[in-house]
Design an enzyme around this catalytic site. Structure first.
Site, PDB file in Angstrom:
ATOM      1  CG  HIS A 140      -5.684   1.499  84.236  1.00 49.99           C
ATOM      2  ND1 HIS A 140      -5.505   0.147  84.075  1.00 49.99           N
ATOM      3  CD2 HIS A 140      -6.749   1.651  85.065  1.00 49.99           C
ATOM      4  CE1 HIS A 140      -6.425  -0.499  84.784  1.00 49.99           C
ATOM      5  NE2 HIS A 140      -7.193   0.385  85.396  1.00 49.99           N
ATOM      6  CG  ASP A 169     -11.221   1.598  83.165  1.00 48.17           C
ATOM      7  OD1 ASP A 169     -11.623   1.808  81.996  1.00 48.17           O
ATOM      8  OD2 ASP A 169     -11.643   0.672  83.876  1.00 48.17           O
ATOM      9  CG  ASP A 170      -8.385   4.173  87.071  1.00 51.58           C
ATOM     10  OD1 ASP A 170      -9.586   3.838  86.971  1.00 51.58           O
ATOM     11  OD2 ASP A 170      -7.559   3.524  87.724  1.00 51.58           O
ATOM     12  CG  HIS A 194     -11.251   4.241  91.187  1.00 50.10           C
ATOM     13  ND1 HIS A 194     -11.004   3.038  91.797  1.00 50.10           N
ATOM     14  CD2 HIS A 194     -11.058   4.026  89.861  1.00 50.10           C
ATOM     15  CE1 HIS A 194     -10.665   2.150  90.878  1.00 50.10           C
ATOM     16  NE2 HIS A 194     -10.680   2.722  89.702  1.00 50.10           N
ATOM     17  CG  HIS A 212     -13.768   4.114  86.099  1.00 47.78           C
ATOM     18  ND1 HIS A 212     -14.246   2.826  86.157  1.00 47.78           N
ATOM     19  CD2 HIS A 212     -12.514   4.064  86.628  1.00 47.78           C
ATOM     20  CE1 HIS A 212     -13.313   2.041  86.704  1.00 47.78           C
ATOM     21  NE2 HIS A 212     -12.265   2.759  87.004  1.00 47.78           N
TER      22      HIS A 212
HETATM   23 ZN    ZN Z   1     -10.462   2.032  87.753  1.00 48.26          ZN
END
Ligand code: ZN
Length: 457
Positions: free
Chosen positions: A409, A267-268, A322, A318
């Site tokens: 991540h 993620d991210d 955020h 995602h």
């Molecule tokens: Zn995240």
């Protein structure tokens, strides 16, 4: 001779009968054709008090004509009744004008759009819009209801329309009142009466007053076909050309059928060091992974995302910045999700169908609005906190199971190192590393938008 004569006479009598029959029939046919041809296509009726001008629809379907003629007739009657009680105007006349437009651009569906403009005094004209749809194949009159995939599709359509109307308002600085728009687009079939299947998507037309102030006029929005998947029946959708970039996804999924499967998700990102290091090492373990990217970052890492996609990794959404989606209104939720999908699609040419909401925060409203599949996780490595590759790898290895989804991540090199270390160990235990997409295919799962997927079983 005599016999012959008699025969001749009889034949003549019969002939007379026969020919008069034919003649009568011809007159009848011509007469019918004439009557049919006499159908009034244009009507003008003007006197010192009012003017009526009607351009009657010309279409082949008798059913459709019956509907439209009836509608016009009733409206005209109402108009005449209304002005019969009014005094004549000084400088102008009362007015009744009817016109129509035919659209014929998708899969046997003919659209007939009536537009009646009336002036019966007051500040401005009143407008009535009516649309009819005719399915040439089934010879039936159809409505928006017939195009919807399910009864609940209308909610989703209303949400999508709301997003596009507000976008239209923002783009043109029109300042539509959100509550007014919501009301005009409430879950009622009549609110979605006017539409057309055009090349770019499904176009909706909202007459003045339905969703905004009168001066904003008629509002047109176009919802791309890709977004109507699961909302409008598939046979009516004309998808845009996908996959500008070829994905070298030639993995033979059969080779994983007797392995335990694990999906590593990141993620991210994307990020330069982390993501690229991961991509450069995946082949060592015959691994492909899933990236839940942030729309706001994607623009700056186009090459990295392109590479990830081309290799056959799955790209998921995602959100753009955020955001905690539970704290946003519907419009902002859609903005966060759609902007990200558009950004990804601009780069990969492919539609994203998986959503991982930040913090795992989601509810049924958001699911409806996004129209995407929610992929969460069951193995949380807390990699962002410990930044320790051995701890990360250790956690994954000791908790691994078939169908697991691991949360990581790719912003951190330690997370990438930990993941690669875990792969090295798990490979010896009979695990294969697949994307969310692959896992769903191998396990033959029918995804459900209403569910949260913590693992794929
Ligand atoms: Zn995240």
């Amino acid at each position: 001779m005599i016999l012959k004569k008699r025969y001749k006479i009889r034949l003549t009598k019969f002939g007379k009968l026969f020919f008069s029959g034919i003649f009568g029939l011809t007159v009848l046919i011509l007469g019918l054709a004439f009557i049919n041809h006499q159908r009034v296509f244009y009507e003008k009726d003007e006197n010192k008090n009012y003017i009526v001008e009607i351009n009657y629809p010309k279409v082949k379907s008798k059913q459709l004509l019956a509907y439209t003629d009836d509608y016009i007739k009733n409206k005209k009657k109402e108009f005449k009744e209304e002005i019969s009680m009014e005094e004549p105007l000084n400088s102008s006349k009362y007015e009744f004008k009817a016109d129509y437009k035919v659209t014929d651009n998708n899969n046997n569906i003919l659209g007939l759009h009536l537009n009646i403009s009336e002036y019966t005094g007051g500040a401005h004209h009143v407008r009535y819009d009516k649309s009819y749809y005719y399915n040439k194949e089934s010879d039936e009159i159809v409505s928006i209801k017939d195009f919807l995939e399910k009864d609940t599709s209308l909610d989703k359509l209303a949400n999508l329309s709301y997003y596009y109307v507000m976008k239209y308002s923002d783009d043109n600085n029109l300042n539509f009142d959100k509550e007014g728009v919501k009301e005009g687009l409430s879950f009622n079939l009549n609110n979605f009466e006017h539409f057309n299947f055009i090349d770019d998507g499904l176009e909706f037309i909202f007459p003045p007053y339905q969703i905004a102030y009168y001066a904003a006029g008629e509002i047109k929005i176009v919802i791309p076909y890709d977004e109507l998947n699961g909302i409008i029946k598939n046979k009516y959708l004309k998808y845009s050309k996908k996959n500008n970039i070829k994905q070298d996804n030639n993995r033979n999924l059969k080779e994983f059928s007797n392995k335990k499967l694990i999906a590593f998700t990141f993620d991210d990102g994307p990020s330069y060091i982390g993501t690229n290091k991961l991509l450069d090492n995946l082949d060592k373990y015959n691994a492909r992974v899933t990236f839940f990217v942030l729309g706001s970052r994607v623009e700056n890492y186009k090459d990295t995302l392109t590479k990830a996609y081309k290799m056959g990794n799955t790209i998921g959404n995602h959100t753009y910045s955020h955001s905690n989606l539970l704290k946003l209104d519907n419009y902002s939720v859609m903005d966060e999700i759609k902007k990200t999908n558009e950004t990804i699609k601009n780069i990969t040419g492919s539609e994203t169908i998986y959503l991982r909401p930040p913090y795992g925060n989601i509810n049924s409203d958001i699911k409806n609005i996004s129209n995407m599949y929610t992929i969460l996780w069951d193995l949380d490595t807390e990699d962002w906190k410990n930044k320790d590759k051995d701890r990360i790898a250790g956690y994954i290895v000791s908790n691994a199971h078939d169908g697991a989804i691991v949360l990581l991540h790719d912003l951190y090199e330690t997370s990438v190192d930990g993941a690669l270390l875990a792969m090295e160990r798990l490979e010896k235990e009979g695990y294969a590393f697949v994307t969310i997409d692959e896992m769903i295919k191998i396990k033959d799962i029918q995804l459900d938008i209403n569910k949260n997927y913590y693992q794929i079983k």
